[in-house]
Design a protein around this motif. Sequence first.
Motif, PDB file in Angstrom:
ATOM      1  N   MET A   1       0.674  -1.148  -0.125  1.00  6.83           N
ATOM      2  CA  MET A   1       0.196   0.015   0.051  1.00  6.83           C
ATOM      3  C   MET A   1       0.751   1.268  -0.069  1.00  6.83           C
ATOM      4  N   GLN A   2       2.058   1.107   0.532  1.00  7.77           N
ATOM      5  CA  GLN A   2       2.930   2.398   0.566  1.00  7.77           C
ATOM      6  C   GLN A   2       3.655   2.543  -0.727  1.00  7.77           C
ATOM      7  N   GLU A   3       4.196   1.387  -1.325  1.00  5.09           N
ATOM      8  CA  GLU A   3       4.763   1.324  -2.657  1.00  5.09           C
ATOM      9  C   GLU A   3       3.724   1.830  -3.531  1.00  5.09           C
ATOM     10  N   TYR A   4       2.494   1.579  -3.727  1.00  2.00           N
ATOM     11  CA  TYR A   4       1.348   1.994  -4.543  1.00  2.00           C
ATOM     12  C   TYR A   4       0.810   3.294  -4.110  1.00  2.00           C
ATOM     13  N   ARG A   5       1.221   3.733  -3.165  1.00  2.00           N
ATOM     14  CA  ARG A   5       0.674   5.233  -2.781  1.00  2.00           C
ATOM     15  C   ARG A   5      -0.838   4.992  -2.542  1.00  2.00           C
ATOM     16  N   HIS A   6      -1.604   4.089  -1.913  1.00  2.00           N
ATOM     17  CA  HIS A   6      -2.968   4.070  -1.691  1.00  2.00           C
ATOM     18  C   HIS A   6      -3.330   5.230  -0.768  1.00  2.00           C
ATOM     19  N   PRO A   7      -4.057   6.217  -1.419  1.00  2.00           N
ATOM     20  CA  PRO A   7      -4.554   7.250  -0.880  1.00  2.00           C
ATOM     21  C   PRO A   7      -4.847   7.325   0.769  1.00  2.00           C
TER      22      PRO A   7
END
Length: 760
Positions: free
Chosen positions: A122-128
């Motif tokens: 989730m951090q890698e894909y910058r989950h809002p």
Amino acid sequence: MPTMNLDQMLKTLETLPGRQFQVTPEQRAVIEHGTGPLWVIAGPGSGKTEVLVLRCLKLVCVDKLPPAAIMITTFTERAAKNIQDRMALYKEHLAKSDPTLKQVDLGLVRVGTLHSLCNDIMQEYRHPAYQNVRLLDEMEQPLFVYEHSLLAASNPPASQRPLWDNFDYLVDGWDPISGLRWNRAYFPSRWRRAHAAVNLFNHVAEDMLDVAKMKSAGGVWRVFADAYEQYVASLVDHFRCDFAHVQKRFLEFLATPRGAQFLKGNGTLEHPGLHHVLVDEYQDTNLIQEAIYLSLAEAHPHNLTVVGDDDQALYRFRGATVECMVTFDKACQRAWKISPKTVRQLRLMGNYRSHPRVVDWCSDYIESFDLMRKPGARAPGKPRLSPKSSITGNYTSVGLLERRNREDLADAFADLVQNLLKNRIVQLPSQCVLLLKSTREIRKWAKLYVDALDSRGISTYNPRSKALLQQEEIMAALGSLVEVLDPQGTAQVAVSGDGIQQMATGWRTTYRSVVRNYPALGDYVKKARQRIAAVPPNQLIMLSGAKGVLNFPATLQELFYHLLNHDPFKTWLDDPERTVRLGALTKAIEAYCSNPLPGRDTPTRGYLRTSATTPGEVSFNWRENFYYALVGLLVSQGLDQPEDEEELFPPDRLPIMTVHQVKGLEFPFVFVGGLMEDAEASSAHRLEEAVLSFRQTVPASQPFNADERALQDLARFYYVAYSRAQYALIMLATTSQVNEQRPAFGGQGRAWYRQRVTIL
DNA sequence: CTGGGTGCAGTTTTT
DNA sequence: CTGCACCCAG
């Protein structure tokens, strides 16, 4: 480009020095399996993790899949590291015969616990919804609940009363502060409610309970559902997330465009999408994890491999359900609308660890319980373990050491160990292990055994024998803190209602006895007090930096570090065990300081401020909260003794361990004591039952009730203990314990048991 | 092998 | 404060 086939890969690995592992046909089938869901039912000592590692290597080295397209999850960080290390070692060896493998970066395989992978991805894909979020650990979550949840309010509304009456089993228990059980006539204390609330909140997320349905159920469920929503809202407000909700957030993430991007990839080597998911220890999976795995493998042909042993499920207290392992085919059917028959089931029932009679005993034992033979208790059609180890010999391999009382038993045990050593049947005490429910060195548990071994010159290795809060350095450190911050103990006295006072008084006593030998520490404490006394009322207490540098506000952490910078702490930090323990306390203090205050954006808890009314003292509210929140947390939950990174057993000492600690390990001689307990439904068993009707997924088989599951869990618990033995398994019991016919002796009574076990 | 009285001690595990 | 392990009598 030279390519490697599976035979070459396995042959090459056989030449790896120190590795004796020949892949059997049943293991090979798992490694070779192409696409589609795979359900591997494995027994103890069947090499299941090895097979999982080899399957992953096969996908990379033979099938040439990009490493980033593979995910392997396990249950603990330690197990994840183990898999990572093994893969790296094997790949390096393979690269010697196939240099093209040198280009392959196995570090790109996503290996970890599901929690850590959810967080990372989730951090890698910058989950809002997961930006700048701090993941709360096991200390921080209860503290957050304590200060933010309605359920842990200091003055709870009367409407909460029926709720706590309803969940009395979550509140009940031994109180380490007062030394008493909870008296139901009283409203549960703030910390008791906070811990119960943590338990409940985690269950909502992990069991994927339907909160709307709870609300419409009314009564206590409505009160609870509202409190749950308030908790989740405060987590979001303060950019926090707990271990249960990181999974919930991830499941939501997978349904977003970025989640789809993660699953599908963009065709590059860095982002090939997710092609294969391999799960180890699947029997310890919970419902939301099951949902995550099914979502990860949503795309045809559903490349999800799960490996586990339903008989070794040990983690219900953490929300795990064996149900996931037992009805995996039904779950695939439900999620993917495929026929359960297309879920390929493979079994690894060969046991390469133990003497055949130990293996047979394990099978007999687990099958002896009527409740384990009912449908839904174990993986369907599970066969007996098949003994395959090279260990043979007609000696006592499964025995019961039975004596009339505990002293005699401990002596007989120590004599036996001594004889094993004397006759060179074992070379070192570390080839034996003593398994107990608790390893604490009190009469009830390890003490008699430790003493008996000691008197025969055999020392034991029992790193977790003492509660952390009882340790000298912990008590001295906390003592020096309260001596600086609350020298008169006025705030301490004010919180006496909770018995925290007694605790703090004990720390002060320890501090005083320590400081007699280390006057420099006393001088520092005195100086720090004077410094605080000089600060005008209602101001931040400043700490001066180097010359010419601005002063900055003193924090609790800084004060703590300064204290640790004096002897005896400085010298104690040379001792790795003391360092680890002081590290645990440091972590707790940091957890406390980082806990956001309700209604504020930044955590200011750590800053020390003087009282507005009494000059020269730390604010009374601050001190009071220090005792209630931080000290209350320490005494209500205790400090976790962090385990050593790579704990190697000292060869000349006999290890004493719990069953959870020994999981995944094996020992030549295994002694199992403390077989007296009867099955009793725990709060986890009861809560599971209570929330069953709010589950979003209906169980695939008729669920067992709390008492039944308690007995099954106990049977599994001892199954794990018994299946650790390579050469011999010796149970330790008094005659009255055997007569009680407890579950540890099998589900069929004394006569059945005596037929299968040699009485020593 | 069971029943009753006595006396002592109050888990454990993990993300 | 309980509950349960332990021991001894029958």
